[in-house]
Scaffold this motif. Structure first.
Motif, PDB file in Angstrom:
ATOM      1  N   GLY A  42       0.822  -1.202   0.000  1.00  0.00           N
ATOM      2  CA  GLY A  42       0.000   0.000   0.000  1.00  0.00           C
ATOM      3  C   GLY A  42       0.858   1.255   0.000  1.00  0.00           C
ATOM      4  O   GLY A  42       2.086   1.202  -0.019  1.00  0.00           O
ATOM      5  N   LYS A  43       0.193   2.373  -0.002  1.00  0.00           N
ATOM      6  CA  LYS A  43       0.870   3.671   0.034  1.00  0.00           C
ATOM      7  C   LYS A  43       0.719   4.262   1.429  1.00  0.00           C
ATOM      8  O   LYS A  43      -0.300   4.080   2.101  1.00  0.00           O
ATOM      9  CB  LYS A  43       0.269   4.623  -1.000  1.00  0.00           C
ATOM     10  N   ASN A  44       1.732   5.008   1.838  1.00  0.00           N
ATOM     11  CA  ASN A  44       1.753   5.637   3.150  1.00  0.00           C
ATOM     12  C   ASN A  44       1.314   7.091   3.018  1.00  0.00           C
ATOM     13  O   ASN A  44       1.876   7.841   2.207  1.00  0.00           O
ATOM     14  CB  ASN A  44       3.169   5.537   3.731  1.00  0.00           C
ATOM     15  N   MET A  45       0.328   7.487   3.805  1.00  0.00           N
ATOM     16  CA  MET A  45      -0.222   8.839   3.742  1.00  0.00           C
ATOM     17  C   MET A  45       0.845   9.894   4.060  1.00  0.00           C
ATOM     18  O   MET A  45       0.918  10.923   3.388  1.00  0.00           O
ATOM     19  CB  MET A  45      -1.392   8.955   4.730  1.00  0.00           C
ATOM     20  N   LEU A 100       6.117  14.063   0.093  1.00  0.00           N
ATOM     21  CA  LEU A 100       6.485  14.241  -1.312  1.00  0.00           C
ATOM     22  C   LEU A 100       5.711  15.399  -1.934  1.00  0.00           C
ATOM     23  O   LEU A 100       6.260  16.174  -2.716  1.00  0.00           O
ATOM     24  CB  LEU A 100       6.234  12.951  -2.096  1.00  0.00           C
ATOM     25  N   TRP A 101       4.431  15.506  -1.588  1.00  0.00           N
ATOM     26  CA  TRP A 101       3.616  16.621  -2.095  1.00  0.00           C
ATOM     27  C   TRP A 101       4.215  17.954  -1.651  1.00  0.00           C
ATOM     28  O   TRP A 101       4.336  18.882  -2.439  1.00  0.00           O
ATOM     29  CB  TRP A 101       2.176  16.481  -1.589  1.00  0.00           C
ATOM     30  N   TYR A 102       4.594  18.042  -0.390  1.00  0.00           N
ATOM     31  CA  TYR A 102       5.091  19.293   0.173  1.00  0.00           C
ATOM     32  C   TYR A 102       6.442  19.695  -0.425  1.00  0.00           C
ATOM     33  O   TYR A 102       6.641  20.840  -0.803  1.00  0.00           O
ATOM     34  CB  TYR A 102       5.201  19.167   1.700  1.00  0.00           C
ATOM     35  N   PHE A 103       7.363  18.742  -0.493  1.00  0.00           N
ATOM     36  CA  PHE A 103       8.716  19.080  -0.925  1.00  0.00           C
ATOM     37  C   PHE A 103       8.941  18.959  -2.437  1.00  0.00           C
ATOM     38  O   PHE A 103       9.739  19.700  -2.995  1.00  0.00           O
ATOM     39  CB  PHE A 103       9.746  18.219  -0.187  1.00  0.00           C
ATOM     40  N   LEU A 104       8.275  18.035  -3.078  1.00  0.00           N
ATOM     41  CA  LEU A 104       8.516  17.789  -4.501  1.00  0.00           C
ATOM     42  C   LEU A 104       7.243  17.918  -5.343  1.00  0.00           C
ATOM     43  O   LEU A 104       7.213  17.459  -6.482  1.00  0.00           O
ATOM     44  CB  LEU A 104       9.119  16.388  -4.697  1.00  0.00           C
ATOM     45  N   GLY A 105       6.218  18.535  -4.778  1.00  0.00           N
ATOM     46  CA  GLY A 105       4.941  18.642  -5.471  1.00  0.00           C
ATOM     47  C   GLY A 105       5.005  19.372  -6.795  1.00  0.00           C
ATOM     48  O   GLY A 105       4.365  18.968  -7.764  1.00  0.00           O
ATOM     49  N   LEU A 106       5.765  20.457  -6.861  1.00  0.00           N
ATOM     50  CA  LEU A 106       5.860  21.207  -8.115  1.00  0.00           C
ATOM     51  C   LEU A 106       6.471  20.376  -9.234  1.00  0.00           C
ATOM     52  O   LEU A 106       6.256  20.653 -10.409  1.00  0.00           O
ATOM     53  CB  LEU A 106       6.675  22.489  -7.923  1.00  0.00           C
ATOM     54  N   PHE A 107       7.209  19.342  -8.868  1.00  0.00           N
ATOM     55  CA  PHE A 107       7.846  18.483  -9.856  1.00  0.00           C
ATOM     56  C   PHE A 107       7.117  17.144 -10.006  1.00  0.00           C
ATOM     57  O   PHE A 107       7.610  16.232 -10.655  1.00  0.00           O
ATOM     58  CB  PHE A 107       9.312  18.244  -9.481  1.00  0.00           C
ATOM     59  N   GLY A 108       5.953  17.012  -9.372  1.00  0.00           N
ATOM     60  CA  GLY A 108       5.134  15.815  -9.511  1.00  0.00           C
ATOM     61  C   GLY A 108       5.549  14.643  -8.645  1.00  0.00           C
ATOM     62  O   GLY A 108       5.119  13.514  -8.890  1.00  0.00           O
ATOM     63  N   GLY A 109       6.363  14.878  -7.623  1.00  0.00           N
ATOM     64  CA  GLY A 109       6.857  13.790  -6.776  1.00  0.00           C
ATOM     65  C   GLY A 109       5.762  12.925  -6.181  1.00  0.00           C
ATOM     66  O   GLY A 109       5.851  11.698  -6.189  1.00  0.00           O
ATOM     67  N   HIS A 110       4.720  13.560  -5.668  1.00  0.00           N
ATOM     68  CA  HIS A 110       3.617  12.813  -5.067  1.00  0.00           C
ATOM     69  C   HIS A 110       2.850  12.012  -6.117  1.00  0.00           C
ATOM     70  O   HIS A 110       2.362  10.926  -5.853  1.00  0.00           O
ATOM     71  CB  HIS A 110       2.681  13.765  -4.321  1.00  0.00           C
ATOM     72  N   ARG A 111       2.763  12.535  -7.321  1.00  0.00           N
ATOM     73  CA  ARG A 111       2.062  11.813  -8.391  1.00  0.00           C
ATOM     74  C   ARG A 111       2.882  10.620  -8.880  1.00  0.00           C
ATOM     75  O   ARG A 111       2.317   9.577  -9.194  1.00  0.00           O
ATOM     76  CB  ARG A 111       1.726  12.753  -9.541  1.00  0.00           C
ATOM     77  N   PHE A 112       4.200  10.755  -8.940  1.00  0.00           N
ATOM     78  CA  PHE A 112       5.038   9.601  -9.270  1.00  0.00           C
ATOM     79  C   PHE A 112       4.838   8.515  -8.214  1.00  0.00           C
ATOM     80  O   PHE A 112       4.705   7.335  -8.542  1.00  0.00           O
ATOM     81  CB  PHE A 112       6.520   9.984  -9.355  1.00  0.00           C
ATOM     82  N   PHE A 143      -5.956  18.279  -1.642  1.00  0.00           N
ATOM     83  CA  PHE A 143      -7.256  17.770  -1.208  1.00  0.00           C
ATOM     84  C   PHE A 143      -7.556  16.384  -1.783  1.00  0.00           C
ATOM     85  O   PHE A 143      -8.346  15.637  -1.217  1.00  0.00           O
ATOM     86  CB  PHE A 143      -8.368  18.750  -1.601  1.00  0.00           C
ATOM     87  N   LEU A 144      -6.930  16.041  -2.895  1.00  0.00           N
ATOM     88  CA  LEU A 144      -7.183  14.755  -3.546  1.00  0.00           C
ATOM     89  C   LEU A 144      -6.278  13.636  -3.043  1.00  0.00           C
ATOM     90  O   LEU A 144      -6.653  12.460  -3.088  1.00  0.00           O
ATOM     91  CB  LEU A 144      -6.990  14.893  -5.066  1.00  0.00           C
ATOM     92  N   LEU A 145      -5.118  13.981  -2.566  1.00  0.00           N
ATOM     93  CA  LEU A 145      -4.102  12.998  -2.210  1.00  0.00           C
ATOM     94  C   LEU A 145      -4.592  11.995  -1.167  1.00  0.00           C
ATOM     95  O   LEU A 145      -4.367  10.787  -1.291  1.00  0.00           O
ATOM     96  CB  LEU A 145      -2.841  13.719  -1.725  1.00  0.00           C
ATOM     97  N   HIS A 146      -5.291  12.471  -0.171  1.00  0.00           N
ATOM     98  CA  HIS A 146      -5.830  11.606   0.884  1.00  0.00           C
ATOM     99  C   HIS A 146      -6.719  10.517   0.279  1.00  0.00           C
ATOM    100  O   HIS A 146      -6.594   9.342   0.617  1.00  0.00           O
ATOM    101  CB  HIS A 146      -6.610  12.466   1.889  1.00  0.00           C
ATOM    102  N   THR A 147      -7.593  10.911  -0.631  1.00  0.00           N
ATOM    103  CA  THR A 147      -8.501   9.969  -1.281  1.00  0.00           C
ATOM    104  C   THR A 147      -7.744   8.977  -2.146  1.00  0.00           C
ATOM    105  O   THR A 147      -8.061   7.788  -2.161  1.00  0.00           O
ATOM    106  CB  THR A 147      -9.533  10.732  -2.149  1.00  0.00           C
ATOM    107  N   TRP A 148      -6.726   9.448  -2.856  1.00  0.00           N
ATOM    108  CA  TRP A 148      -5.932   8.553  -3.704  1.00  0.00           C
ATOM    109  C   TRP A 148      -5.257   7.459  -2.879  1.00  0.00           C
ATOM    110  O   TRP A 148      -5.257   6.296  -3.266  1.00  0.00           O
ATOM    111  CB  TRP A 148      -4.865   9.317  -4.468  1.00  0.00           C
ATOM    112  N   VAL A 149      -4.667   7.845  -1.752  1.00  0.00           N
ATOM    113  CA  VAL A 149      -3.965   6.878  -0.906  1.00  0.00           C
ATOM    114  C   VAL A 149      -4.962   5.862  -0.351  1.00  0.00           C
ATOM    115  O   VAL A 149      -4.724   4.652  -0.409  1.00  0.00           O
ATOM    116  CB  VAL A 149      -3.196   7.580   0.240  1.00  0.00           C
ATOM    117  N   LYS A 150      -6.085   6.343   0.167  1.00  0.00           N
ATOM    118  CA  LYS A 150      -7.087   5.430   0.735  1.00  0.00           C
ATOM    119  C   LYS A 150      -7.634   4.482  -0.329  1.00  0.00           C
ATOM    120  O   LYS A 150      -7.810   3.285  -0.079  1.00  0.00           O
ATOM    121  CB  LYS A 150      -8.213   6.222   1.393  1.00  0.00           C
TER     122      LYS A 150
END
Length: 114
Positions: A27-30, A36-48, A81-88
């Motif tokens: 699974g993915k860790n919230m 990743l969203w906070y530090f690398l979000g502009l570069f898509g880190g959380h989406r990778f 706002f979407l990241l929480h839902t994606w992980v769950k």
């Protein structure tokens, strides 16, 4: 979701432990996702991390230009706002897949013992 709960009620303690460990491993860790969203979000880190590679590459390319950076910044706020839902959702899908595998093995084992 109720499907997962109904299936969980059919599992014994050993199977529940296996399920929990598999979800933890696959699974993915919230917290990781938001870091990743906070530090690398502009570069898509959380989406990778969430295996949304196409949009992650788009964010990475957009972040090269000033106008693209503005667009990516807005996109980043929406993602918060979407990241929480994606992980769950990802973890729920992993859980369902593992439960299906456990139930298949259980039914196979029961059929062989008849």
């Amino acid at each position: 979701m109720s499907y997962n709960i109904a299936m969980k009620s059919q599992l014994d303690a050993r199977e529940l432990l296996i399920l929990e460990q598999e979800v933890k491993n696959n699974g993915k860790n919230m917290v990781v996702a938001y870091i990743l969203w906070y530090f690398l979000g502009l570069f898509g880190g959380h989406r990778f991390y969430m295996k949304k590679t196409g949009s992650a590459v788009a964010q990475l390319i957009l972040s090269i230009t000033v106008i693209g950076m503005i667009v990516t910044g807005i996109w980043l706020l929406v993602d918060a706002f979407l990241l929480h839902t994606w992980v769950k959702e990802h973890n729920r899908n992993v859980e369902a897949q593992v439960m299906n595998e456990i139930m298949s093995q259980k039914h196979f084992h029961n059929a062989m013992n008849r």
